[in-house]
Design an enzyme around this catalytic site. Structure first.
Site, PDB file in Angstrom:
ATOM      1  N   ASP A 134     -27.950 -15.218  26.965  1.00  0.00           N
ATOM      2  CA  ASP A 134     -28.449 -13.995  27.388  1.00  0.00           C
ATOM      3  C   ASP A 134     -29.840 -14.155  28.042  1.00  0.00           C
ATOM      4  OD1 ASP A 134     -30.466 -14.586  25.277  1.00  0.00           O
ATOM      5  OD2 ASP A 134     -30.121 -12.617  24.131  1.00  0.00           O
ATOM      6  N   SER A 135     -30.251 -15.553  28.267  1.00  0.00           N
ATOM      7  CA  SER A 135     -31.478 -15.535  29.437  1.00  0.00           C
ATOM      8  C   SER A 135     -30.801 -15.289  30.526  1.00  0.00           C
ATOM      9  CB  SER A 135     -31.565 -17.230  29.291  1.00  0.00           C
ATOM     10  OG  SER A 135     -30.592 -18.029  29.317  1.00  0.00           O
TER      11      SER A 135
ATOM     12  N   ASP B 200     -23.287 -15.831  24.234  1.00  0.00           N
ATOM     13  CA  ASP B 200     -24.640 -15.543  23.414  1.00  0.00           C
ATOM     14  C   ASP B 200     -24.262 -13.940  23.131  1.00  0.00           C
ATOM     15  OD1 ASP B 200     -27.008 -16.040  22.215  1.00  0.00           O
ATOM     16  OD2 ASP B 200     -28.101 -16.196  24.133  1.00  0.00           O
TER      17      ASP B 200
ATOM     18  N   LYS C  79     -22.936 -17.274  19.755  1.00  0.00           N
ATOM     19  CA  LYS C  79     -24.210 -17.625  19.226  1.00  0.00           C
ATOM     20  C   LYS C  79     -24.909 -16.392  19.049  1.00  0.00           C
ATOM     21  CE  LYS C  79     -28.084 -18.921  21.976  1.00  0.00           C
ATOM     22  NZ  LYS C  79     -28.596 -17.948  21.360  1.00  0.00           N
TER      23      LYS C  79
ATOM     24  N   GLU D  38     -29.039 -15.048  17.083  1.00  0.00           N
ATOM     25  CA  GLU D  38     -30.228 -15.174  16.646  1.00  0.00           C
ATOM     26  C   GLU D  38     -30.438 -14.657  15.183  1.00  0.00           C
ATOM     27  OE1 GLU D  38     -33.048 -13.964  19.521  1.00  0.00           O
ATOM     28  OE2 GLU D  38     -32.067 -14.816  21.058  1.00  0.00           O
TER      29      GLU D  38
ATOM     30  N   GLU E  69     -35.438 -23.590  18.483  1.00  0.00           N
ATOM     31  CA  GLU E  69     -36.303 -23.291  20.092  1.00  0.00           C
ATOM     32  C   GLU E  69     -37.635 -23.122  19.782  1.00  0.00           C
ATOM     33  OE1 GLU E  69     -34.895 -19.890  22.598  1.00  0.00           O
ATOM     34  OE2 GLU E  69     -36.826 -20.104  23.603  1.00  0.00           O
TER      35      GLU E  69
HETATM   36  O1  KIV Z   1     -29.996 -17.608  26.005  1.00  0.00           O
HETATM   37  C1  KIV Z   1     -30.410 -18.590  26.126  1.00  0.00           C
HETATM   38  O2  KIV Z   1     -30.232 -19.270  27.401  1.00  0.00           O
HETATM   39  C2  KIV Z   1     -30.671 -19.421  24.998  1.00  0.00           C
HETATM   40  C3  KIV Z   1     -31.002 -20.664  25.098  1.00  0.00           C
HETATM   41  C4  KIV Z   1     -32.408 -20.817  25.333  1.00  0.00           C
HETATM   42  C5  KIV Z   1     -30.920 -21.491  23.781  1.00  0.00           C
HETATM   43  O3  KIV Z   1     -30.528 -18.708  23.819  1.00  0.00           O
END
Ligand code: KIV
Length: 294
Positions: A59-60, A98, A128, A130, A197
């Site tokens: 989600d970056s 994510d 993924k 958090e 992280e």
């Molecule tokens: O969103 C993302 O790119 C991430 C990575 C930094 C692990 O969660």
């Protein structure tokens, strides 16, 4: 997903689809796991061809592609759209989608439904999310539906406001202990791997040794079982800020600016397009065309 048993021998040069079992086996062999983020087809294609183990559609995306100040505005629809593009480009890598902010925090049912969409609609192999002890019910529910879950501890960007900014985590005794406990709890809940992280390298190393599942570090030192970077950081494409733990392997922002300036100059000077970049028609066809106009 491959139907070949993970331990089946391979003809030399033959590549197999990476699975969560590959992750576990790599940890046992002390063979570092390589992960990068991607958000589009050409990047996923190049990465997959380069031999990356896993692609995370992070989600970056919100920050490095969509230009938001943090990851909070990213929606399920944004994520699915980009996951689909990545899935069309990658053949072998383990694909991880994510889960965006508010797609798994409201209820377990919501989380399960949204996790399912990543696999059913967007071609991902895993998701993924958090968080630690507060996410165990969600992790258990998703895993029990047959969806592999990667955890994410330490600096969890979706909690940026609660953490008081993008700052390293686990630097004091109580926080370090909590991180280790959370990692063990996520493993017990069924995560196949955990991202660590921005945590102290020796803490990440100790957690990696205590866990049976692989850790993937970002700003967590060399003691993790694998590494992940945000691709736009690695390529020098994201100019707003560069975290200390990023190594730039290219400066594509400058390279893009150079190419754009050259194009602008050549169009203004009328040196582009030249004959080699131009389509022509036969003289007799042209003459007939002009005759027909008369
Ligand atoms: O969103 C993302 O790119 C991430 C990575 C930094 C692990 O969660």
């Amino acid at each position: 997903m491959t139907t070949t048993p993970p331990d089946a021998p391979l003809a030399s040069g033959e590549r197999k689809k990476v699975t969560t079992l590959t992750f576990r086996r790599k940890k046992l062999r002390h063979d570092p796991i390589t992960v990068l983020t991607a958000y589009d087809y050409p990047t996923a294609l190049a990465m997959d061809q380069a031999g990356i183990d896993s692609i995370l559609v992070g989600d970056s995306l919100g920050m490095v592609v969509l230009g938001y100040p943090n990851t909070l505005p990213v929606t399920m629809e944004d994520m699915l759209h980009h996951c689909k593009a990545v899935a069309r480009g990658a053949q072998y890598s383990l694909l991880i989608g994510d889960m965006p902010f508010m797609s798994y925090q409201v209820s377990v049912q919501d989380a399960l439904r949204n996790a399912g969409r990543f696999l059913q609609e967007a071609g991902m192999d895993a998701v993924k999310l958090e968080g630690g002890r507060e996410r165990l019910d969600v992790v258990r529910a998703i895993v029990s539906a047959g969806i592999p879950v990667m955890g994410h501890l330490g600096l969890t960007p979706q909690s940026v406001h609660q953490l008081g900014g993008f700052r390293p985590q686990g630097r004091e005794v109580a926080a370090a202990r909590r991180l280790l406990e959370d990692a063990l709890l996520l493993q017990e809940a069924g995560c196949f791997s955990i991202v660590l992280e921005s945590v102290p390298a020796r803490l990440a190393s100790l957690i990696s040794q205590r866990l049976e599942i692989p850790t993937i570090g970002i700003g967590a030192g060399a003691g993790c079982d694998g590494q992940v970077l945000v691709t736009h950081d690695l390529l020098g494409l994201f100019e707003r800020f560069t975290p200390k733990f990023v190594k730039k392997y290219a400066d594509l922002h400058s390279e893009m600016k150079r190419a754009f300036s050259a194009y602008i100059d050549e169009v203004r000077q009328q040196t582009f397009p030249s004959a080699e970049h131009t389509v022509e028609m036969l003289d007799e066809e042209w003459q007939s065309f002009l005759d027909a106009l008369r």
